[in-house]
Design an enzyme around this catalytic site. Structure first.
Site, PDB file in Angstrom:
ATOM      1  N   HIS A 102       0.896   4.594   4.647  1.00  0.00           N
ATOM      2  CA  HIS A 102       0.321   5.146   3.422  1.00  0.00           C
ATOM      3  C   HIS A 102       0.817   6.560   3.168  1.00  0.00           C
ATOM      4  CE1 HIS A 102      -3.391   2.259   3.583  1.00  0.00           C
ATOM      5  NE2 HIS A 102      -2.255   1.632   3.362  1.00  0.00           N
ATOM      6  N   SER A 116       0.809  -1.223   0.000  1.00  0.00           N
ATOM      7  CA  SER A 116       0.000   0.000   0.000  1.00  0.00           C
ATOM      8  C   SER A 116       0.838   1.267   0.000  1.00  0.00           C
ATOM      9  CB  SER A 116      -0.939   0.004   1.212  1.00  0.00           C
ATOM     10  OG  SER A 116      -1.748  -1.142   1.219  1.00  0.00           O
TER      11      SER A 116
END
Length: 252
Positions: A190, A144
């Site tokens: 992230h 991610s």
């Protein structure tokens, strides 16, 4: 002909081989961990050994690569890179590979294969750096951070092309909301990937202009690669500094 990033424009519809290769590596690593753990849905299953206090995973590869800031500080540096190719279960893998398939192909075509893989890996390391800085406990894994970095790179590409980055920013905003509201998702991983990916793309696309390369293509290419190297060094430096801090704090 060249793209805005200086990559050659290939005839026809070129195959995004790097994106497909990255997907293949992620799938292969997942299959290894699933075979070792004998589970496709719980391949990251583990427990804390009551005698040693160390985490033990059913998959040996998962246990050696999952990102644990204290283990990195103790010298296990492979985790900052390897964790980006691990996934907690089949759903986690499928979601990330779908996102990589959608986002990675166009980004690869614009940046070119070598620049694209560098931006991807820098984004991955940026996610690890952020986790090292802000999440001392627990274990983190997944592509991610790198995928958020590709989103950040796409936003920079659109700005360079004088197009609205609103669609990409909207996708980023939705994913940030998901990261905040859904338990078990690493927001800092992230965000670190997003910042690193955007910075890497800016180094490639804007640094030559800022440093006066003008129409000198050779100089622009050279400055772009130097800028990319600087972003990578800064990212690795942040990881190293944080590792040193953790060693001092925990007496490792």
């Amino acid at each position: 002909m060249r793209t805005v990033a200086g990559a050659p424009v290939r005839a026809g519809l070129p195959t995004p081989v790097v994106t497909y290769a990255l997907m293949a590596i992620n799938v292969a690593v997942f299959l290894i961990t699933a075979l070792q753990a004998q589970s496709v849905m719980d391949n990251g299953r583990g427990f804390v050994n009551p005698l040693s206090g160390a985490a033990v995973f059913d998959s040996d590869l998962f246990g050696r690569w999952v990102l644990s800031p204290l283990d990195v500080a103790d010298g296990d540096w492979m985790r900052v890179l390897g964790s980006g190719f691990l996934h907690f279960g089949l759903v986690h893998l499928a979601v990330n590979m779908f996102a990589l398939y959608i986002l990675g192909r166009d980004t690869e075509l614009v940046l070119g294969r070598s620049r694209y893989v560098c931006v991807y890996l820098i984004s991955l390391l940026g996610g690890s750096a952020s986790v090292m800085a802000f999440e001392n406990g627990g274990f983190t894994a997944g592509a991610s951070g790198a995928i958020f970095g590709i989103m950040g790179a796409q936003a920079v590409i659109l700005l360079k092309l004088r197009r609205s980055p609103a669609p990409v920013i909207g996708v980023i905003a939705i994913n940030v909301i998901i990261s905040v509201t859904v338990p078990g998702i690493s927001l800092f991983g992230h965000m670190g990937g997003l910042v690193a990916g955007a910075a890497a793309a800016a180094a490639l696309l804007y640094a030559p202009q800022w440093l006066g390369a003008g129409q000198d293509r050779a100089k622009a290419v050279r400055i772009g690669w130097i800028g990319l190297a600087v972003v990578a060094i800064v990212t690795l430096g942040l990881i190293a500094v944080r590792a040193a801090q953790l060693r001092s704090e925990y007496g490792l």
